[in-house]
Design an enzyme around this catalytic site. Structure first.
Site, PDB file in Angstrom:
ATOM      1  CG  ASN A   1       5.527 -11.691   6.560  1.00  0.00           C
ATOM      2  OD1 ASN A   1       6.451 -12.209   7.163  1.00  0.00           O
ATOM      3  ND2 ASN A   1       5.357 -10.373   6.513  1.00  0.00           N
TER       4      ASN A   1
ATOM      5  CG  ASP B   1      18.885  19.553 -31.075  1.00  0.00           C
ATOM      6  OD1 ASP B   1      19.584  19.240 -30.096  1.00  0.00           O
ATOM      7  OD2 ASP B   1      18.282  20.625 -31.159  1.00  0.00           O
TER       8      ASP B   1
ATOM      9  CG  ASP C   1       4.065  -0.267   4.677  1.00  0.00           C
ATOM     10  OD1 ASP C   1       4.977  -0.777   4.001  1.00  0.00           O
ATOM     11  OD2 ASP C   1       2.887  -0.649   4.619  1.00  0.00           O
TER      12      ASP C   1
ATOM     13  CD  GLU D   1       0.092  -1.426   3.005  1.00  0.00           C
ATOM     14  OE1 GLU D   1       0.791  -1.555   4.005  1.00  0.00           O
ATOM     15  OE2 GLU D   1      -0.321  -2.383   2.323  1.00  0.00           O
TER      16      GLU D   1
END
Length: 932
Positions: free
Chosen positions: A743, A404, A772, A362
């Site tokens: 897990n 270029d 997290d 997430e």
């Protein structure tokens, strides 16, 4: 089982993203029907310009309902109602609420939102009042909000910075307005002077957007051409068309068309929007405005065509779906196992829901956006403005750079490279003659004259004020392609006139009958003409533009001179000019090559000049293809050509775009660097379009990255930042994929044998949130030097292998923790499940949090490679909180309990074993697959 999972997840198809930066058509579609429609529109516009250029003035004025005195206000307003504003199409900026929605709309946020709703239904709506819990809803919702807001804020900031760089090329234009309602009489029967003194007309400054077909505009040096125009009158009117054609030198515009051509850009009596007047003056009739101009046709192609998904978008989509499919398969499996073994299907559903949240990366949108935002901030300090965050990773993944020539490899200015005699030996006398010619001419002083006049030492050496006086001048015209001045030279008390003529080689040879070598003059025989062409061909092969110089002594009594006097000249030598390369170009090209980036030069200029510049900067030219050759190739032939050659010259905008698409179709991550309107389609087609702040407006709009300095060295710095950004994103993906797989495998084993849940849903959610949080410092992490030496590419299949290889390592030590809690601490019955769950909670959190330091580098962590202080600090904080939580007052709320002190030596041994085994297996992985 591992083989099956690896095969299953590697076959995941990419998901087409939606939204502003997601609505992109596939590459093959871009080369198909849409491109064909656009090409047909361009062909129609080309035919229209060719037809307009061939009309006589009477027919031209009749067609546009105008006259040499221009339109009246009423006529102009009526035309404006018919044709609309003189504006090219631009991408409209998104409203804040639309941008916020698009920042939210990605697969993970949508999935998490669905899981949050499901959590609300099970934990709040359907639960008894005393059992209601908002914990899962709040945790999941916080993840979505943080990710969305962070991306929205950063992209709004980047877009505002990019918008500040965009500026209109010209605000107003000078037009003639007729007082009468009808066109001014006379049509083409009267000569058009430079100021076009039309009876009953007056000049007005009007905004560019108010110009209409039929308007007569006045042009002078420094003006931008405000629309596509037919030249009505011109005096030494030279226009720079580099923005459209890529050529450095300006071209002369005049009333008549001398040479037939099928290319509207080569028309001598037409001027185009987006070009600018270098010198001279003139008047012109507006024949096309806004999206109907050549500029507008290209702009429309840029802004209307949907963009193919970039390598970044394709890669992140494939990775996302691998992880989502993994979750969609494993969560139901966990629910079924727990439902059948425990008998409580509601509890099994809630546990499976927590597993689904735990398996969903997430924080990926947040980590990706934060990493990109950090990269954008670092790049801004290196004179690089990022318009679109995804482009940072594409810059790091880029393995082919198309650029270029003019202004990128070169300085975009003309310099005098050589001054030689007729056989190529350096000659100061030739420079002196050329200086006198350029100094005394009163007509157009073009860039070549400016280059000559920069040699101010010649003026001092010749003592111009005392020795020379101008007598007369024979102006330049395109039929002769030469010009002359006549000077009176006073030397030893004797005056004499000398005619000094310079011009194109063939035209000069037609006027010369003799040549000078040293102090001797010889007849210009056929053999000597052949020698002259050989010498000048050598100069041309060096990419130099050659101008011949001839002289003729005239009687001092003659005061008026004409074209007839340009005869029987003595050829004295040549002036050779070059747009010189930048000093930084050679080192920058070497740095890009060392970084694994192949450079290809795509230019509208001639091939000889391009090859010369390439040699000057140390760029090895393998093979050159011209635009005419590209035009004849089908897609298969072009694919071979773009692999074989690294220089493409005399290209149109369509050729550049097609070359970029061909490279992308072969799997390359392609960057294109350009600043002209002729570069805009290729900028849009590339994975990452790179422009500069001085570029034309539409090129800046098409670009993803804008350089504040037009230098390949600045670009090299940006590439390194892009690679750092990619590496940090990949760290999170590797950790998330391997950790999640381990897990789930651990949960499957525990669920099959334990009489209770190995962890409660709230434990999984809390563990996932804390893990997290510890990863939010990844954007600030250091990157090993060896990872910055080569382009970084997405490898979803490799990520699947990594997940299957490293995931089970954690499961070994999770199972060891199960055995520890079951046999050593006797947590082997439902009444002791809180102790069991607390032990696994702490071990799982710490192993997940510490593994970042194992996977972030191929080296030995903490010794050979250290993480940044922010990442070290976040790791230490989360580990400390994880250890203290079971002993805190919150333990009861989260259904945890204090662990016995004897547990922690065992925990230290388990974590040490995990790290040692991971390091050993990492060495095996590096030897077999390498490390990205």
């Amino acid at each position: 089982m591992f083989t099956f999972l690896k095969s299953f997840f590697s076959s995941a198809a990419g998901l087409r993203r939606t939204g502003r930066h997601f609505r992109r058509a596939p590459i093959l579609e871009q080369g198909g029907e849409a491109a064909a429609v656009s090409s047909e529109a361009s062909r129609r516009a080309n035919r229209r310009m060719l037809e307009t250029s061939s009309l006589g003035f009477d027919s031209l004025f009749m067609l546009f309902g105008s006259g040499r005195g221009g339109l009246s206000e009423a006529q102009a307003q009526a035309a404006r109602d018919r044709h609309g504003a003189n504006e090219v199409d631009h991408e409209k900026p998104l409203s804040w609420h639309a941008h916020l929605w698009l920042s939210y709309r990605n697969p993970f946020n949508l999935l998490l939102t669905a899981l949050a709703v499901l959590s609300w239904l099970t934990d709040v709506r359907m639960a008894a009042s005393e059992e209601q819990s908002w914990t899962a809803v709040v945790i999941i919702g916080s993840m979505v909000v943080i990710s969305t807001v962070l991306r929205f804020v950063q992209e709004r900031r980047s877009n505002r910075a990019a918008e500040a760089l965009k500026a209109m090329v010209q605000n107003t234009a000078t037009v003639l307005r007729s007082d009468a309602g009808a066109p001014a009489e006379g049509g083409a029967r009267r000569f058009f002077g430079a100021a076009l003194h039309a009876t009953g007309s007056h000049q007005r400054e009007v905004p560019l957007a108010e110009l209409v077909p039929g308007d007569v505009v006045l042009l002078s040096a420094g003006d931008m051409v405000p629309a596509d125009c037919r030249i009505l009158s011109a005096k030494d009117l030279f226009v720079a068309q580099a923005a459209l054609t890529g050529e450095s030198l300006p071209v002369e515009k005049h009333m008549a068309q001398r040479v037939e051509t099928g290319n509207s850009l080569e028309l001598e009596n037409m001027a185009f929007m987006g070009t600018n007047v270098v010198s001279g003056s003139g008047s012109a009739l507006v024949v096309a405005t806004g999206s109907n101009t050549y500029f507008g046709q290209l702009a429309g192609r840029v802004t209307q065509a949907s963009r193919a998904p970039t390598q970044f978008q394709q890669g992140i989509n494939r990775v996302s779906w691998i992880l989502i499919r993994f979750m969609l398969v494993m969560a139901p499996v966990v629910m079924l196992i727990n439902g059948f073994t425990k008998g409580d299907w509601l509890e099994a559903l809630l546990f499976a829901l927590a597993i689904a949240v735990g398996l969903t990366p997430e924080m990926l949108p947040m980590i990706v956006t934060a990493t990109l935002a950090k990269g954008a901030l670092r790049m801004s300090r290196r004179k690089v403005v990022v318009k679109r965050l995804d482009a940072i990773q594409n810059l790091g993944a880029m393995n082919v750079l198309c650029t270029d020539k003019t202004g990128t490899l070169t300085q975009d200015r003309i310099v005098l490279e050589r001054h030689t005699d007729v056989y190529g030996a350096s000659s100061d006398d030739v420079l002196a003659y050329a200086y006198l010619n350029s100094y005394y001419q009163t007509g157009l002083k073009n860039l070549l004259d400016v280059a000559v006049l920069q040699h101010a030492e010649v003026e001092r050496r010749l003592n111009l004020a005392a020795r020379y006086r101008k007598v007369d001048e024979i102006p330049f015209d395109f039929s002769r392609r030469r010009m002359s001045v006549v000077v009176n030279e006073t030397e030893n008390g004797r005056d004499h006139h000398e005619l000094i003529c310079k011009g194109a080689l063939e035209e000069m040879l037609s006027a010369c009958t003799r040549l000078r070598v040293g102090s001797e003059v010889h007849l210009l025989t056929d053999a000597r003409r052949a020698d002259i062409r050989r010498v000048t061909a050598e100069l041309n092969r060096d990419g130099l533009r050659v101008i011949a110089v001839g002289v003729k002594e005239m009687p001092p009594t003659q005061q008026a001179y004409g074209v007839a006097d340009e005869s029987d000249l003595v050829l004295v030598g040549y002036m050779a000019f070059l747009d010189p390369p930048k000093e930084s170009t050679g080192p920058a090209l070497a740095a890009l090559k060392a970084s694994g980036i192949e450079v290809k030069v795509l230019t509208g200029d001639v091939e000889l000049v391009t090859q010369k510049v390439c040699r000057e900067v140390g760029f090895e030219v393998r093979k050159v293809f011209l635009g005419a050759e590209i035009e004849q190739m089908d897609d298969a032939q072009l694919a071979l050509a773009v692999r074989e050659a690294n220089v493409f010259a005399r290209l149109t905008p369509a050729h550049k775009e097609r070359i970029v698409r061909s490279l992308r179709a072969q799997g390359d991550t392609v960057g294109f660097m350009g600043d002209g309107i002729n570069d805009a389609p290729a900028l849009r087609a590339a994975d990452v379009g790179i422009s500069v702040d001085s570029a034309v407006d539409i090129s800046k709009e098409a670009a993803d990255i804008i350089l504040l300095e037009k230098s390949l060295m600045v670009l090299e710095d940006g590439v390194i930042e892009g690679r750092k950004t990619f590496c940090n994103m990949l760290k999170y993906l590797k950790m998330t994929a391997s950790s999640n797989f381990g897990n789930v495998f651990s949960v499957l084993v525990a669920s099959a044998f334990l009489p209770f849940l190995p962890m409660l849903p709230i434990h999984l959610l809390l563990q996932n949130l804390m893990y997290d949080i510890s990863q939010t410092a990844i954007p600030f992490d250091n990157v090993d030097e060896e990872l910055l030496k080569q382009p970084q590419q997405w490898d979803p299949d490799g990520l699947g292998r990594f997940m299957v290889f490293f995931g089970p390592i954690s499961s070994i030590f999770d199972i060891a923790t199960y055995a520890l809690m079951w046999y050593v601490f006797q947590a082997n019955a439902p009444e002791h499940q809180t102790l069991f769950q607390s032990g696994w909670f702490v071990e799982g959190l710490l192993s997940q949090t510490l593994i970042v330091h194992m996977i972030r580098t191929r080296r030995i962590p903490f010794l050979q490679s250290r993480a940044s202080w922010p990442l070290m600090g976040m790791t230490l904080m989360v580990v400390t909180l994880g250890l203290l939580l079971p002993f805190s007052p919150l333990a009861e709320y989260f259904q945890l309990q204090a662990l016995p002190w004897s547990y922690f030596p065992w925990l230290a041994g388990i974590l040490l074993g995990y790290c040692v085994l991971t390091q050993l297996l990492k060495s095996l992985w590096v030897r077999r697959y390498g490390w990205q």
